[in-house]
Design a protein around this motif. Structure first.
Motif, PDB file in Angstrom:
ATOM      1  N   GLY A   1       0.802  -1.238  -0.043  1.00 20.63           N
ATOM      2  CA  GLY A   1      -0.069   0.098  -0.007  1.00 20.63           C
ATOM      3  C   GLY A   1       0.866   1.255  -0.103  1.00 20.63           C
ATOM      4  O   GLY A   1       0.643   2.295  -0.771  1.00 20.63           O
ATOM      5  N   ALA A   2       1.908   1.209   0.716  1.00 18.46           N
ATOM      6  CA  ALA A   2       2.714   2.405   0.884  1.00 18.46           C
ATOM      7  C   ALA A   2       3.512   2.538  -0.521  1.00 18.46           C
ATOM      8  O   ALA A   2       3.569   3.779  -0.899  1.00 18.46           O
ATOM      9  CB  ALA A   2       3.677   2.237   2.014  1.00 18.46           C
ATOM     10  N   LEU A   3       4.078   1.611  -1.269  1.00 14.58           N
ATOM     11  CA  LEU A   3       4.554   1.387  -2.321  1.00 14.58           C
ATOM     12  C   LEU A   3       3.601   2.044  -3.490  1.00 14.58           C
ATOM     13  O   LEU A   3       4.119   3.068  -4.338  1.00 14.58           O
ATOM     14  CB  LEU A   3       4.925   0.069  -2.865  1.00 14.58           C
ATOM     15  N   LEU A   4       2.360   1.619  -3.344  1.00 10.18           N
ATOM     16  CA  LEU A   4       1.252   2.175  -4.570  1.00 10.18           C
ATOM     17  C   LEU A   4       1.366   3.560  -4.254  1.00 10.18           C
ATOM     18  O   LEU A   4       0.781   4.401  -5.163  1.00 10.18           O
ATOM     19  CB  LEU A   4       0.084   1.103  -4.400  1.00 10.18           C
ATOM     20  N   ARG A   5       0.967   4.105  -2.860  1.00 11.90           N
ATOM     21  CA  ARG A   5       0.829   5.371  -2.519  1.00 11.90           C
ATOM     22  C   ARG A   5       1.910   6.319  -3.276  1.00 11.90           C
ATOM     23  O   ARG A   5       1.726   7.416  -3.997  1.00 11.90           O
ATOM     24  CB  ARG A   5       0.717   5.946  -1.422  1.00 11.90           C
ATOM     25  N   ARG A   6       3.044   5.834  -3.150  1.00 12.69           N
ATOM     26  CA  ARG A   6       4.385   6.585  -3.581  1.00 12.69           C
ATOM     27  C   ARG A   6       4.402   6.559  -5.198  1.00 12.69           C
ATOM     28  O   ARG A   6       4.413   7.633  -5.954  1.00 12.69           O
ATOM     29  CB  ARG A   6       5.812   5.751  -3.382  1.00 12.69           C
ATOM     30  N   ILE A   7       4.071   5.498  -5.731  1.00 16.45           N
ATOM     31  CA  ILE A   7       3.898   5.410  -7.384  1.00 16.45           C
ATOM     32  C   ILE A   7       2.821   6.432  -7.925  1.00 16.45           C
ATOM     33  O   ILE A   7       2.882   7.022  -8.788  1.00 16.45           O
ATOM     34  CB  ILE A   7       3.633   4.056  -7.886  1.00 16.45           C
ATOM     35  N   GLN A   8       1.633   6.539  -7.043  1.00 10.88           N
ATOM     36  CA  GLN A   8       0.324   7.430  -7.441  1.00 10.88           C
ATOM     37  C   GLN A   8       1.051   8.809  -7.262  1.00 10.88           C
ATOM     38  O   GLN A   8       0.600   9.539  -8.250  1.00 10.88           O
ATOM     39  CB  GLN A   8      -0.528   6.978  -6.350  1.00 10.88           C
ATOM     40  N   ASN A   9       1.832   8.920  -6.328  1.00  7.24           N
ATOM     41  CA  ASN A   9       2.141  10.630  -6.244  1.00  7.24           C
ATOM     42  C   ASN A   9       3.157  10.748  -7.410  1.00  7.24           C
ATOM     43  O   ASN A   9       3.343  12.041  -7.859  1.00  7.24           O
ATOM     44  CB  ASN A   9       2.897  10.702  -4.814  1.00  7.24           C
ATOM     45  N   ILE A  10       4.155   9.882  -7.720  1.00  5.49           N
ATOM     46  CA  ILE A  10       4.998  10.022  -9.079  1.00  5.49           C
ATOM     47  C   ILE A  10       4.023  10.398 -10.013  1.00  5.49           C
ATOM     48  O   ILE A  10       4.533  11.262 -10.771  1.00  5.49           O
ATOM     49  CB  ILE A  10       5.819   8.895  -8.887  1.00  5.49           C
ATOM     50  N   PHE A  11       3.121   9.681 -10.187  1.00  5.10           N
ATOM     51  CA  PHE A  11       2.337   9.900 -11.651  1.00  5.10           C
ATOM     52  C   PHE A  11       1.455  11.231 -11.486  1.00  5.10           C
ATOM     53  O   PHE A  11       1.441  12.162 -12.495  1.00  5.10           O
ATOM     54  CB  PHE A  11       1.284   8.765 -11.620  1.00  5.10           C
ATOM     55  N   LYS A  12       1.366  11.594 -10.225  1.00  7.20           N
ATOM     56  CA  LYS A  12       0.644  12.982 -10.060  1.00  7.20           C
ATOM     57  C   LYS A  12       1.624  14.206 -10.359  1.00  7.20           C
ATOM     58  O   LYS A  12       1.451  15.039 -11.105  1.00  7.20           O
ATOM     59  CB  LYS A  12       0.051  13.047  -8.647  1.00  7.20           C
ATOM     60  N   ILE A  13       2.940  13.966  -9.859  1.00 13.39           N
ATOM     61  CA  ILE A  13       3.937  14.865 -10.161  1.00 13.39           C
ATOM     62  C   ILE A  13       4.462  14.955 -11.860  1.00 13.39           C
ATOM     63  O   ILE A  13       4.515  16.034 -12.571  1.00 13.39           O
ATOM     64  CB  ILE A  13       5.085  14.554  -9.518  1.00 13.39           C
ATOM     65  N   CYS A  14       4.129  13.602 -12.341  1.00 12.27           N
ATOM     66  CA  CYS A  14       4.479  13.847 -13.909  1.00 12.27           C
ATOM     67  C   CYS A  14       3.457  14.469 -14.703  1.00 12.27           C
ATOM     68  O   CYS A  14       3.771  15.045 -15.657  1.00 12.27           O
ATOM     69  CB  CYS A  14       4.701  12.259 -14.222  1.00 12.27           C
ATOM     70  N   ARG A  15       2.124  14.017 -14.338  1.00  9.89           N
ATOM     71  CA  ARG A  15       0.994  14.890 -15.009  1.00  9.89           C
ATOM     72  C   ARG A  15       1.205  16.294 -14.888  1.00  9.89           C
ATOM     73  O   ARG A  15       0.531  16.991 -15.795  1.00  9.89           O
ATOM     74  CB  ARG A  15      -0.155  14.056 -14.416  1.00  9.89           C
ATOM     75  N   CYS A  16       1.546  16.847 -13.619  1.00 12.96           N
ATOM     76  CA  CYS A  16       1.726  18.184 -13.573  1.00 12.96           C
ATOM     77  C   CYS A  16       2.753  18.858 -14.525  1.00 12.96           C
ATOM     78  O   CYS A  16       2.659  20.005 -15.261  1.00 12.96           O
ATOM     79  CB  CYS A  16       2.128  18.544 -12.170  1.00 12.96           C
ATOM     80  N   TYR A  17       3.856  18.193 -14.669  1.00  8.84           N
ATOM     81  CA  TYR A  17       5.013  18.597 -15.507  1.00  8.84           C
ATOM     82  C   TYR A  17       4.744  18.462 -17.020  1.00  8.84           C
ATOM     83  O   TYR A  17       5.174  19.261 -17.841  1.00  8.84           O
ATOM     84  CB  TYR A  17       6.360  17.778 -15.111  1.00  8.84           C
ATOM     85  N   LEU A  18       3.829  17.316 -17.282  1.00  4.00           N
ATOM     86  CA  LEU A  18       3.386  17.276 -18.779  1.00  4.00           C
ATOM     87  C   LEU A  18       2.364  18.185 -19.062  1.00  4.00           C
ATOM     88  O   LEU A  18       2.202  18.520 -20.276  1.00  4.00           O
ATOM     89  CB  LEU A  18       2.811  15.746 -18.964  1.00  4.00           C
TER      90      LEU A  18
END
Length: 126
Positions: free
Chosen positions: A107-124
């Motif tokens: 669960g902690a790993l999935l939350r980290r991955i979700q946060n990374i995707f959110k950051i990537c979407r902001c930059y894109l």
């Protein structure tokens, strides 16, 4: 009044569980004059039974049970009883504990991955 009070304090439904203040208010909301014999009576079934197996409502008058049944803890679900049965054994307890640790880590790993995707979407978007 101990049956509805105790069930209100230990129910598995956390949203319905009494806080300390609510439990105190529940006790203070009624003042029942009980017969001294009733006050000195000791529960015989509870002496050798775990708190979660003891039927606190057994032997109470039907009209009392009907009046206070909103506070009665519902019976455990099949999956809860199965998990309790599994955890009675040492191997079952260790397995369940390990699975919970793995689930927490995943669960902690999935939350980290979700946060990374959110950051990537902001930059894109920029």
């Amino acid at each position: 009044m101990l049956a509805p009070l105790m069930d209100g304090m230990i129910t598995r439904d956390i949203k319905a569980r009494f806080t300390a203040a609510e439990a105190l208010a529940f006790l203070e909301s009624f003042r029942v004059n009980l017969d001294p014999e009733v006050l000195t009576r000791r529960p015989t079934e509870a002496s050798n039974t775990l708190w979660n197996c003891w039927d606190r409502w057994a032997g109470l008058p039907k009209d009392f049970v009907d009046q206070w049944s909103a506070y009665r803890d519902p019976p455990p679900t099949y999956s809860f009883r199965l998990l309790q049965k599994i955890c009675e054994y040492d191997l079952g307890w260790r397995t369940v504990t390990r699975l919970r640790e793995v689930a927490r880590d995943v669960g902690a790993l999935l939350r980290r991955i979700q946060n990374i995707f959110k950051i990537c979407r902001c930059y894109l978007k920029v």
